[in-house]
Design a protein around this motif. Structure first.
Motif, PDB file in Angstrom:
ATOM      1  N   VAL A  66       0.862  -1.181   0.000  1.00 27.48           N
ATOM      2  CA  VAL A  66       0.000   0.000   0.000  1.00 27.48           C
ATOM      3  C   VAL A  66       0.898   1.229   0.000  1.00 27.48           C
ATOM      4  O   VAL A  66       1.846   1.307   0.779  1.00 27.48           O
ATOM      5  N   ASP A  67       0.601   2.192  -0.862  1.00 31.46           N
ATOM      6  CA  ASP A  67       1.402   3.415  -0.974  1.00 31.46           C
ATOM      7  C   ASP A  67       0.501   4.614  -0.696  1.00 31.46           C
ATOM      8  O   ASP A  67      -0.403   4.919  -1.471  1.00 31.46           O
ATOM      9  N   ILE A  68       0.737   5.277   0.439  1.00 35.05           N
ATOM     10  CA  ILE A  68      -0.055   6.445   0.823  1.00 35.05           C
ATOM     11  C   ILE A  68       0.575   7.690   0.213  1.00 35.05           C
ATOM     12  O   ILE A  68       1.726   8.029   0.512  1.00 35.05           O
ATOM     13  N   GLY A  69      -0.161   8.357  -0.656  1.00 35.39           N
ATOM     14  CA  GLY A  69       0.338   9.570  -1.295  1.00 35.39           C
ATOM     15  C   GLY A  69      -0.529  10.765  -0.952  1.00 35.39           C
ATOM     16  O   GLY A  69      -1.607  10.625  -0.359  1.00 35.39           O
TER      17      GLY A  69
ATOM     18  N   ALA B 251       3.552   2.075   2.825  1.00 34.30           N
ATOM     19  CA  ALA B 251       4.535   3.150   2.638  1.00 34.30           C
ATOM     20  C   ALA B 251       3.867   4.487   2.929  1.00 34.30           C
ATOM     21  O   ALA B 251       2.751   4.753   2.474  1.00 34.30           O
ATOM     22  N   PHE B 252       4.581   5.342   3.676  1.00 27.21           N
ATOM     23  CA  PHE B 252       4.010   6.612   4.133  1.00 27.21           C
ATOM     24  C   PHE B 252       4.964   7.768   3.826  1.00 27.21           C
ATOM     25  O   PHE B 252       6.190   7.613   3.975  1.00 27.21           O
TER      26      PHE B 252
ATOM     27  N   GLY C  82       7.545   2.341  13.917  1.00 31.46           N
ATOM     28  CA  GLY C  82       6.112   2.368  13.626  1.00 31.46           C
ATOM     29  C   GLY C  82       5.446   3.705  13.834  1.00 31.46           C
ATOM     30  O   GLY C  82       4.270   3.881  13.488  1.00 31.46           O
ATOM     31  N   VAL C  83       6.172   4.691  14.386  1.00 28.71           N
ATOM     32  CA  VAL C  83       5.588   5.990  14.726  1.00 28.71           C
ATOM     33  C   VAL C  83       5.975   7.045  13.695  1.00 28.71           C
ATOM     34  O   VAL C  83       7.136   7.142  13.286  1.00 28.71           O
ATOM     35  N   VAL C  84       5.011   7.846  13.263  1.00 31.67           N
ATOM     36  CA  VAL C  84       5.243   8.914  12.300  1.00 31.67           C
ATOM     37  C   VAL C  84       5.962  10.077  12.991  1.00 31.67           C
ATOM     38  O   VAL C  84       5.486  10.607  14.003  1.00 31.67           O
TER      39      VAL C  84
ATOM     40  N   LEU D  67       6.742   1.747   6.600  1.00 31.33           N
ATOM     41  CA  LEU D  67       8.033   2.348   6.293  1.00 31.33           C
ATOM     42  C   LEU D  67       7.852   3.616   5.472  1.00 31.33           C
ATOM     43  O   LEU D  67       6.777   3.863   4.915  1.00 31.33           O
ATOM     44  N   ASN D  68       8.907   4.406   5.389  1.00 29.38           N
ATOM     45  CA  ASN D  68       8.925   5.626   4.595  1.00 29.38           C
ATOM     46  C   ASN D  68       8.738   5.296   3.116  1.00 29.38           C
ATOM     47  O   ASN D  68       9.213   4.269   2.635  1.00 29.38           O
ATOM     48  N   ASP D  69       8.056   6.180   2.372  1.00 34.83           N
ATOM     49  CA  ASP D  69       7.753   5.867   0.972  1.00 34.83           C
ATOM     50  C   ASP D  69       8.993   5.823   0.083  1.00 34.83           C
ATOM     51  O   ASP D  69       9.081   4.986  -0.825  1.00 34.83           O
ATOM     52  N   ALA D  70       9.982   6.691   0.341  1.00 40.95           N
ATOM     53  CA  ALA D  70      11.218   6.629  -0.454  1.00 40.95           C
ATOM     54  C   ALA D  70      11.995   5.356  -0.143  1.00 40.95           C
ATOM     55  O   ALA D  70      12.592   4.741  -1.044  1.00 40.95           O
ATOM     56  N   ASP D  71      11.964   4.935   1.124  1.00 40.76           N
ATOM     57  CA  ASP D  71      12.606   3.676   1.496  1.00 40.76           C
ATOM     58  C   ASP D  71      11.951   2.506   0.762  1.00 40.76           C
ATOM     59  O   ASP D  71      12.626   1.591   0.284  1.00 40.76           O
TER      60      ASP D  71
END
Length: 282
Positions: A9-12, A68-69, A76-78, A108-112
């Protein structure tokens, strides 16, 4: 669902996208599903939307799911939130998604995620050493994979060059904002990637983001030690990488559980022997 399938899942900022991924090939096992990102993009609204995306593919309890966020994720924390509500900062994303989806996830981070996807299935597939991934867009997202291990949350788009945040001049958005022609922007990219090489000595550099489709306009004009190549997974990198990272984490967790069980068994045997010796002395 097959044991060779994981869901990514990719959150944009504009859309939340998901798909099941074939872990053998890195290809989507079904059509990508997309829901517009709720506005305002509060944790509750996004959590419910992510849950809908996951439910679409009816995963089993054992199916790995990666999310991905667009921000720094630590345990796990933003910690930062670039394109979503500031109310995200401090939210335990893993627990939030688990509560709404009823399924454990890896976050995980979206770029990661994009970098890990390119390492597993894209431009860096089969490569060892240090792989540096950058996405050129509104800002600069970055990731580093060293001998297959992801180094998380490297915000290297924000290194200081000539007294300025690098992405102010080297991000793709700077080309329009500053009115740069290709030669002018290439000069800024040269400064950025030269500094990355000076500090980190990567064995390979991958360039993603929408502008990577025009990589022939700028990559051949950069002079660097490491080969610099366009990303191959394009807009699917975040989904693929999130799924692959979730599967990798599941494998690690199983290995840890197995090792802990062996350790407990050894300790139990040692305790039993000590008990026997104490009994004999008595």
């Amino acid at each position: 669902m097959s044991k060779h399938i994981a869901i990514g899942v990719d959150i944009g900022g504009s859309g939340i996208k998901a798909a099941p991924v074939n872990l053998k090939t890195g290809e989507f096992a079904d059509e990508r599903y997309r829901i517009p990102t709720p506005q305002p993009s509060t944790p509750e609204a996004v959590g419910k939307t992510v849950a809908k995306c996951i439910a679409k593919f009816e995963p089993s309890r054992k199916t790995p799911i990666g999310v991905a966020f667009p921000g720094v994720i630590q345990h796990g924390v933003v910690k930062t939130a670039a394109n979503v509500e500031d109310s995200w900062i401090g939210v335990n994303l893993r627990e939030l998604i688990r509560d709404y989806a009823g399924h454990d996830v890896h976050v995980l981070n979206d770029a990661d995620a994009a970098g890990f996807g390119e390492y597993r299935y894209g431009a860096a597939h089969g490569r060892d050493g240090s792989i540096f991934m950058s996405t050129l867009g509104t800002g600069i997202g970055t990731a580093m994979i060293v001998d297959g291990t992801l180094v998380p949350n490297l915000e290297l788009g924000h290194i200081i060059i000539d007294g300025h945040d690098a992405e102010e001049y080297a991000a793709e958005s700077a080309r329009t904002r500053l009115g740069l022609d290709w030669d002018g922007w290439i000069a800024e990219l040269q400064k950025y990637y030269s500094e990355i090489e000076r500090l980190f000595w990567p064995d390979m550099i991958i360039v993603g983001g929408g502008v990577s489709k025009k990589s022939h306009m700028f990559l051949p004009h950069l002079t660097l030690r490491a080969p610099i190549v366009p990303a191959e997974l394009l807009n699917g990198a975040g989904i693929v990488g999130a799924a692959a990272a979730a599967h990798a984490e599941c494998v690690k967790e199983k290995a840890r559980a197995k090792e802990n069980a062996k350790l407990a068994e050894r300790n139990a045997k040692k305790a039993a022997k000590r008990g026997e010796k104490a009994s004999d002395r008595g």
